[in-house]
Design a protein around this motif. Structure first.
Motif, PDB file in Angstrom:
ATOM      1  N   PHE A 131       0.845  -1.285   0.050  1.00 23.32           N
ATOM      2  CA  PHE A 131      -0.205   0.004   0.107  1.00 23.32           C
ATOM      3  C   PHE A 131       0.925   1.191   0.069  1.00 23.32           C
ATOM      4  O   PHE A 131       0.619   2.151  -0.647  1.00 23.32           O
ATOM      5  CB  PHE A 131      -0.993   0.080   1.194  1.00 23.32           C
ATOM      6  N   LYS A 132       2.078   1.126   0.738  1.00 25.69           N
ATOM      7  CA  LYS A 132       3.041   2.215   0.817  1.00 25.69           C
ATOM      8  C   LYS A 132       3.261   2.782  -0.513  1.00 25.69           C
ATOM      9  O   LYS A 132       3.477   3.761  -1.117  1.00 25.69           O
ATOM     10  CB  LYS A 132       4.093   2.388   1.893  1.00 25.69           C
ATOM     11  N   TYR A 133       3.690   1.531  -1.402  1.00 28.73           N
ATOM     12  CA  TYR A 133       4.491   1.655  -2.659  1.00 28.73           C
ATOM     13  C   TYR A 133       3.213   2.180  -3.669  1.00 28.73           C
ATOM     14  O   TYR A 133       3.697   3.119  -4.211  1.00 28.73           O
ATOM     15  CB  TYR A 133       4.991   0.431  -3.149  1.00 28.73           C
ATOM     16  N   TYR A 134       2.023   1.704  -3.375  1.00 20.71           N
ATOM     17  CA  TYR A 134       0.982   2.346  -4.220  1.00 20.71           C
ATOM     18  C   TYR A 134       0.833   3.755  -4.137  1.00 20.71           C
ATOM     19  O   TYR A 134       0.688   4.371  -5.077  1.00 20.71           O
ATOM     20  CB  TYR A 134      -0.235   1.314  -4.035  1.00 20.71           C
ATOM     21  N   TYR A 135       0.724   4.060  -2.614  1.00 18.28           N
ATOM     22  CA  TYR A 135       0.423   5.437  -2.674  1.00 18.28           C
ATOM     23  C   TYR A 135       1.681   6.403  -3.060  1.00 18.28           C
ATOM     24  O   TYR A 135       1.314   7.448  -3.620  1.00 18.28           O
ATOM     25  CB  TYR A 135       0.323   5.563  -0.971  1.00 18.28           C
ATOM     26  N   ASP A 136       2.895   5.861  -2.817  1.00 13.28           N
ATOM     27  CA  ASP A 136       3.840   6.737  -3.087  1.00 13.28           C
ATOM     28  C   ASP A 136       4.127   6.903  -4.843  1.00 13.28           C
ATOM     29  O   ASP A 136       4.167   8.190  -5.337  1.00 13.28           O
ATOM     30  CB  ASP A 136       5.295   6.040  -2.854  1.00 13.28           C
ATOM     31  N   LEU A 137       3.811   5.761  -5.542  1.00 16.03           N
ATOM     32  CA  LEU A 137       3.824   5.765  -6.850  1.00 16.03           C
ATOM     33  C   LEU A 137       2.845   6.439  -7.442  1.00 16.03           C
ATOM     34  O   LEU A 137       3.010   7.384  -8.351  1.00 16.03           O
ATOM     35  CB  LEU A 137       3.970   4.423  -7.515  1.00 16.03           C
ATOM     36  N   THR A 138       1.609   6.484  -6.923  1.00 14.81           N
ATOM     37  CA  THR A 138       0.427   7.128  -7.426  1.00 14.81           C
ATOM     38  C   THR A 138       0.386   8.489  -7.217  1.00 14.81           C
ATOM     39  O   THR A 138      -0.230   9.365  -7.944  1.00 14.81           O
ATOM     40  CB  THR A 138      -0.999   6.488  -6.755  1.00 14.81           C
ATOM     41  N   GLN A 139       1.148   8.952  -6.238  1.00 15.76           N
ATOM     42  CA  GLN A 139       1.176  10.404  -6.213  1.00 15.76           C
ATOM     43  C   GLN A 139       2.071  11.141  -7.515  1.00 15.76           C
ATOM     44  O   GLN A 139       1.441  12.152  -7.934  1.00 15.76           O
ATOM     45  CB  GLN A 139       2.097  10.800  -5.078  1.00 15.76           C
ATOM     46  N   TYR A 140       3.243  10.308  -7.760  1.00 12.03           N
ATOM     47  CA  TYR A 140       3.564  10.891  -8.916  1.00 12.03           C
ATOM     48  C   TYR A 140       2.851  10.928 -10.283  1.00 12.03           C
ATOM     49  O   TYR A 140       2.571  11.859 -11.089  1.00 12.03           O
ATOM     50  CB  TYR A 140       4.813  10.257  -9.429  1.00 12.03           C
ATOM     51  N   ASN A 141       2.297   9.704 -10.268  1.00 12.27           N
ATOM     52  CA  ASN A 141       1.546   9.359 -11.752  1.00 12.27           C
ATOM     53  C   ASN A 141      -0.079  10.175 -11.564  1.00 12.27           C
ATOM     54  O   ASN A 141      -0.398  10.887 -12.541  1.00 12.27           O
ATOM     55  CB  ASN A 141       0.675   7.892 -11.376  1.00 12.27           C
ATOM     56  N   LEU A 142      -0.761  10.529 -10.269  1.00 12.46           N
ATOM     57  CA  LEU A 142      -1.877  11.442 -10.188  1.00 12.46           C
ATOM     58  C   LEU A 142      -1.390  12.796 -10.752  1.00 12.46           C
ATOM     59  O   LEU A 142      -2.118  13.593 -11.400  1.00 12.46           O
ATOM     60  CB  LEU A 142      -2.551  11.412  -8.787  1.00 12.46           C
ATOM     61  N   GLY A 143      -0.294  13.475 -10.251  1.00  8.85           N
ATOM     62  CA  GLY A 143       0.131  14.889 -10.495  1.00  8.85           C
ATOM     63  C   GLY A 143       0.236  14.972 -12.130  1.00  8.85           C
ATOM     64  O   GLY A 143      -0.254  15.674 -12.458  1.00  8.85           O
ATOM     65  N   PHE A 144       1.012  13.789 -12.543  1.00  4.93           N
ATOM     66  CA  PHE A 144       1.043  13.863 -14.022  1.00  4.93           C
ATOM     67  C   PHE A 144      -0.280  13.868 -14.737  1.00  4.93           C
ATOM     68  O   PHE A 144      -0.351  14.633 -15.836  1.00  4.93           O
ATOM     69  CB  PHE A 144       2.234  12.889 -14.595  1.00  4.93           C
ATOM     70  N   SER A 145      -1.119  12.954 -14.338  1.00  3.88           N
ATOM     71  CA  SER A 145      -2.235  12.710 -14.974  1.00  3.88           C
ATOM     72  C   SER A 145      -3.313  13.928 -14.937  1.00  3.88           C
ATOM     73  O   SER A 145      -4.040  14.375 -15.747  1.00  3.88           O
ATOM     74  CB  SER A 145      -2.925  11.697 -14.581  1.00  3.88           C
ATOM     75  N   ILE A 146      -3.218  14.708 -13.716  1.00  2.00           N
ATOM     76  CA  ILE A 146      -4.054  15.849 -13.714  1.00  2.00           C
ATOM     77  C   ILE A 146      -3.555  16.714 -14.366  1.00  2.00           C
ATOM     78  O   ILE A 146      -4.437  17.535 -15.116  1.00  2.00           O
ATOM     79  CB  ILE A 146      -4.262  16.222 -12.195  1.00  2.00           C
ATOM     80  N   LEU A 147      -2.195  17.102 -14.524  1.00  2.00           N
ATOM     81  CA  LEU A 147      -1.835  17.884 -15.432  1.00  2.00           C
ATOM     82  C   LEU A 147      -2.122  17.621 -16.969  1.00  2.00           C
ATOM     83  O   LEU A 147      -2.488  18.451 -17.715  1.00  2.00           O
ATOM     84  CB  LEU A 147      -0.404  18.292 -15.187  1.00  2.00           C
ATOM     85  N   PHE A 148      -1.921  16.431 -17.365  1.00  2.00           N
ATOM     86  CA  PHE A 148      -2.409  15.825 -18.720  1.00  2.00           C
ATOM     87  C   PHE A 148      -3.703  16.399 -18.828  1.00  2.00           C
ATOM     88  O   PHE A 148      -4.102  16.702 -19.842  1.00  2.00           O
ATOM     89  CB  PHE A 148      -1.898  14.638 -18.993  1.00  2.00           C
ATOM     90  N   GLY A 149      -4.678  15.893 -17.941  1.00  2.00           N
ATOM     91  CA  GLY A 149      -6.202  15.993 -18.002  1.00  2.00           C
ATOM     92  C   GLY A 149      -6.485  17.686 -18.349  1.00  2.00           C
ATOM     93  O   GLY A 149      -7.579  17.946 -18.994  1.00  2.00           O
ATOM     94  N   LEU A 150      -5.871  18.611 -17.454  1.00  2.88           N
ATOM     95  CA  LEU A 150      -6.268  19.839 -17.710  1.00  2.88           C
ATOM     96  C   LEU A 150      -5.696  20.284 -19.267  1.00  2.88           C
ATOM     97  O   LEU A 150      -6.191  21.235 -19.620  1.00  2.88           O
ATOM     98  CB  LEU A 150      -5.436  20.576 -16.583  1.00  2.88           C
ATOM     99  N   ILE A 151      -4.678  19.789 -19.669  1.00  2.00           N
ATOM    100  CA  ILE A 151      -4.171  20.131 -21.123  1.00  2.00           C
ATOM    101  C   ILE A 151      -5.065  19.794 -22.203  1.00  2.00           C
ATOM    102  O   ILE A 151      -5.634  20.137 -23.013  1.00  2.00           O
ATOM    103  CB  ILE A 151      -2.768  19.910 -21.116  1.00  2.00           C
ATOM    104  N   ARG A 152      -5.516  18.217 -21.968  1.00  2.00           N
ATOM    105  CA  ARG A 152      -5.906  17.779 -23.047  1.00  2.00           C
ATOM    106  C   ARG A 152      -7.347  16.966 -22.827  1.00  2.00           C
ATOM    107  O   ARG A 152      -8.279  16.634 -23.796  1.00  2.00           O
ATOM    108  CB  ARG A 152      -5.162  16.234 -23.211  1.00  2.00           C
ATOM    109  N   GLY A 153      -8.020  17.180 -21.607  1.00  2.00           N
ATOM    110  CA  GLY A 153      -9.346  16.807 -21.395  1.00  2.00           C
ATOM    111  C   GLY A 153      -9.374  15.747 -20.203  1.00  2.00           C
ATOM    112  O   GLY A 153      -8.578  15.078 -20.172  1.00  2.00           O
TER     113      GLY A 153
END
Length: 110
Positions: free
Chosen positions: A27-49
């Motif tokens: 769970f700790k690994y999932y949480y740590d990795l997902t923080q980076y993933n979520l940040g990138f995905s939100i940024l990408f979602g703001l740009i592309r939809g």
């Protein structure tokens, strides 16, 4: 007077404790990795939809999260290795969870 039986660790209790540690570590690994993933995905979602951001979260964002995690927290893999958890196992579980969440969100939005 101390009961000698109370000092012994019961095998089934020890296996549950180890399993709890492994679940907590995953769970700790999932949480740590997902923080980076979520940040990138939100940024990408703001740009592309929003749909692109959700798809990115389940697919390409995992790669970005993995690369970021390796760059910033590479020494943490020794912790997981010492627990007997492989890097492939960690990535597979994290990817499956994120892919499931992405598919669910896409079904809700459409």
């Amino acid at each position: 007077r101390v009961d000698a039986g109370a000092l012994l660790v019961k095998p089934h209790t020890l296996s549950w404790e180890i399993e709890d540690r492994m679940i907590s570590a995953r769970f700790k690994y999932y949480y740590d990795l997902t923080q980076y993933n979520l940040g990138f995905s939100i940024l990408f979602g703001l740009i592309r939809g929003i749909n692109s951001g959700i798809v990115t979260f389940g697919t390409f964002g995992m790669l970005v999260g993995f690369i970021s995690y390796r760059y910033f927290q590479n020494n943490q893999y020794y912790f997981y290795y010492n627990l007997g958890i492989s890097k492939i196992s960690l990535l597979t579980v994290t990817w499956l969870i994120n892919l499931t969440i992405s598919a669910f969100l896409l079904l809700i939005i459409r």
